[in-house]
Design a protein around this motif. Structure first.
Motif, short mmCIF file in Angstrom:
data_model
loop_
_atom_site.label_atom_id
_atom_site.label_comp_id
_atom_site.label_asym_id
_atom_site.label_seq_id
_atom_site.Cartn_x
_atom_site.Cartn_y
_atom_site.Cartn_z
N TRP A 91 -35.84 -22.34 22.14
CA TRP A 91 -34.49 -22.59 21.64
C TRP A 91 -34.13 -21.67 20.48
N ARG A 92 -35.14 -21.05 19.87
CA ARG A 92 -34.89 -20.13 18.76
C ARG A 92 -34.60 -18.71 19.24
N SER A 93 -34.78 -18.46 20.50
CA SER A 93 -34.66 -17.10 21.04
C SER A 93 -33.20 -16.64 21.07
N ASN A 94 -32.98 -15.39 20.66
CA ASN A 94 -31.65 -14.76 20.74
C ASN A 94 -31.54 -13.76 21.89
N ARG A 95 -32.69 -13.21 22.32
CA ARG A 95 -32.70 -12.19 23.37
C ARG A 95 -34.13 -12.06 23.88
N SER A 96 -34.31 -11.34 24.96
CA SER A 96 -35.64 -11.18 25.55
C SER A 96 -36.42 -10.09 24.82
N LEU A 97 -37.73 -10.14 24.98
CA LEU A 97 -38.59 -9.10 24.39
C LEU A 97 -38.28 -7.74 25.01
N ASP A 98 -38.09 -7.69 26.30
CA ASP A 98 -37.75 -6.44 26.98
C ASP A 98 -36.47 -5.84 26.41
N GLU A 99 -35.46 -6.68 26.19
CA GLU A 99 -34.19 -6.21 25.62
C GLU A 99 -34.39 -5.66 24.21
N GLU A 100 -35.22 -6.33 23.40
CA GLU A 100 -35.43 -5.88 22.02
C GLU A 100 -36.18 -4.55 21.99
N LEU A 101 -37.19 -4.41 22.83
CA LEU A 101 -37.92 -3.14 22.90
C LEU A 101 -36.99 -2.00 23.31
N ALA A 102 -36.16 -2.25 24.30
CA ALA A 102 -35.24 -1.22 24.77
C ALA A 102 -34.22 -0.88 23.68
N ALA A 103 -33.72 -1.89 22.98
CA ALA A 103 -32.72 -1.67 21.94
C ALA A 103 -33.27 -0.84 20.79
N GLN A 104 -34.58 -1.00 20.52
CA GLN A 104 -35.20 -0.25 19.43
C GLN A 104 -35.95 0.98 19.93
N ASP A 105 -35.73 1.34 21.19
CA ASP A 105 -36.28 2.57 21.78
C ASP A 105 -37.80 2.59 21.76
N VAL A 106 -38.41 1.44 22.02
CA VAL A 106 -39.87 1.34 22.08
C VAL A 106 -40.30 1.40 23.54
#
Length: 374
Positions: A91-106
Motif C-alpha cells: 500500500w506504500r508503493s508509488n511505482r514499480s521497481l522496473d519503472e524506477e530503474l528506467a526513470a533513473q537510467d539504471v
C-alpha cells in the motif's frame, strides 16, 4: 522483452532479459544477501561504481515509495535479479521497481541464475563486468570490460558527498553538536543521531579541520562511502587533526577504514566483501554477538588480539566478523575515538547495533564532564 547479457571479466556469460533501463553499464560485480530492503540498497551511496546482484530470488514485490530512499538517487551502476515481481503489492508503493530503474537510467538484467553467479563470485572474487541490452556481441563487450578501471584505486567521494553543509536538528532538547563528514552518508544516520539530542552538521568530504574546529563540535562523525580507502588521503589527514585535538570520534564503514589509516594501519581488498543485513559480528568488549548490516569490499589490517601502537596511544580491535575474522571495529584506549565497519543505523536491517550511537553519546558526555572538571 529485450534480450540482455551479463559478461564477466573472466569471460563467463549469463543471458537474460532487460530490467530497468535499456543500455550498457560496466562496474564491479558484487552480490548482496539481504532478503529485504532493496530500495535502501539501491540508494546507498557506498554502491557507487558497482553492479549489484541480489541473492534473494524474488525482488520488487513491494515496489518503490518516496519515503525509503537513503539518499537523493539510486547509486548502483547496474542491477541483477533473478525473478522480478510482476505486480507490486504494498500500500506504500508509488511505482514499480522496473519503472524506477528506467526513470533513473539504471541498466539491469533479470532471469539469470543468480545462485550460479554468486557461487562464481565467491570462488573467484568480485570482478568487473557489464550488463548490455544494446549489444549481444560478447567479445566486444568483454573488451570494454577489460578496459574499464578496477575498484582498487577508485575514488568516488566527489560524486556522492553533499555540495554544502546542512543541519539536521536535534529531536527534543539539544544535548550535543556533531560535525558529520559526508563520505556517502545514508539519510537514516543523521536521524539516528538527532533522536539522541544531537544537532548534526552534515559537511562535505572536502571539509578541513579548521572548518570543523570553527563549529566547536562535541564530536566528529565520518560516514560510510564508496571506493578504495587508500585514496581518501584528505579525510585521513583531517581525522588525524581531530584525534590530535582529542575530540570524540565515531566512524562507520569507510569512516572505520579512514580511522584505521589514521592509526597507521593498512587496508586491503576483500575477495568478495560483505554486503547484506545478516552478518554476525561479535563485540569483543562485551562478548555479545549481533546481526548487522554491511556493505564493504575493503577492510582494515589489525591484530584481533591484544593492543597495537598508534600515534595516539594504544588501540585495539573491538569487533570481529564471525564468518571470516575480518576486523569490524576499532578503538583507542586512552582517548575518545572508536569506529565500526558496518551500518548501525540499519535502515531495512537489524537493530542489534543501535547501542553504538548511545556509546558515542556517552563518550561525548564523559569528555564534556572531564573538561568541565578540569
Amino acid at each position: 522483452m529485450t534480450e540482455a547479457i551479463l559478461v564477466l571479466e573472466d569471460g563467463r556469460v549469463f543471458r537474460g532479459e532487460s530490467f530497468g533501463a535499456v543500455g550498457e553499464t560496466i562496474g564491479e560485480i558484487v552480490f548482496s544477501t539481504g532478503m529485504t530492503g532493496y530500495q535502501e540498497t539501491l540508494t546507498d551511496p557506498s554502491y557507487k561504481g558497482q553492479i549489484v546482484a541480489m541473492t534473494a530470488p524474488h525482488v520488487g514485490n513491494t515496489g518503490v515509495n518516496d519515503e525509503d530512499f537513503e539518499s537523493r538517487r539510486i547509486w548502483v551502476d547496474g542491477y541483477i535479479v533473478r525473478d522480478p515481481a510482476r505486480v507490486r503489492s504494498s500500500w506504500r508503493s508509488n511505482r514499480s521497481l522496473d519503472e524506477e530503474l528506467a526513470a533513473q537510467d539504471v541498466v539491469g538484467i533479470s532471469g539469470i541464475d543468480t545462485r550460479a553467479l554468486t557461487r562464481h563470485l565467491r570462488e573467484r572474487g568480485s570482478m568487473r563486468g557489464a550488463i548490455s541490452s544494446t549489444s549481444t556481441d560478447v567479445d566486444a563487450v568483454l573488451q570494454r570490460v577489460s578496459a574499464a578501471p578496477t575498484m582498487k584505486g577508485a575514488n568516488f567521494l566527489a560524486d556522492v558527498t553533499t555540495d554544502q553543509t546542512y543541519v539536521v536538528p536535534a529531536v527534543g532538547e539539544k544535548r550535543f553538536t556533531v560535525a558529520a563528514i559526508d563520505l556517502g552518508i545514508k539519510g537514516m544516520t543523521p536521524r539516528r543521531l538527532a533522536e539522541r539530542g544531537i544537532e548534526v552538521h552534515v559537511m562535505p568530504a572536502t571539509t578541513t579541520y579548521e572548518q570543523i574546529a570553527a563549529l566547536e563540535p562535541d564530536g566528529v562523525f565520518m560516514s560510510n562511502g564508496p571506493g578504495d580507502p587508500a585514496t581518501a588521503d584528505h579525510a585521513v589527514e583531517t581525522l588525524k587533526d581531530v584525534l590530535a585535538a582529542r575530540t570524540p570520534y565515531f566512524g562507520i564503514c569507510l569512516g572505520n577504514q579512514i580511522f584505521g589509516r589514521a592509526l597507521d594501519r593498512g587496508t586491503y581488498k576483500l575477495t568478495y566483501g560483505h554486503r547484506g543485513i545478516n552478518q554476525p559480528v561479535q563485540d569483543l568488549t562485551t562478548g555479545k554477538v549481533e546481526i548487522t548490516a554491511h556493505n564493504h569490499g575493503f577492510a582494515v589490517d589489525a591484530p584481533l588480539e591484544g593492543t597495537f601502537e598508534t600515534p595516539y596511544g594504544p588501540g585495539r580491535v573491538t569487533h570481529v566478523c564471525l564468518n571470516d575474522d575480518v576486523v569490524e571495529g576499532l578503538a583507542l584506549l586512552d582517548q575518545p575515538a572508536f569506529s565500526v565497519q558496518y551500518h548501525p543505523e540499519a535502515a531495512a536491517g537489524p537493530h542489534d547495533a543501535a547501542y553504538l550511537f548511545d556509546r558515542f553519546v556517552e563518550l561525548m558526555a564523559s569528555t564534556s564532564s572531564a573538561s568541565e572538571d578540569a
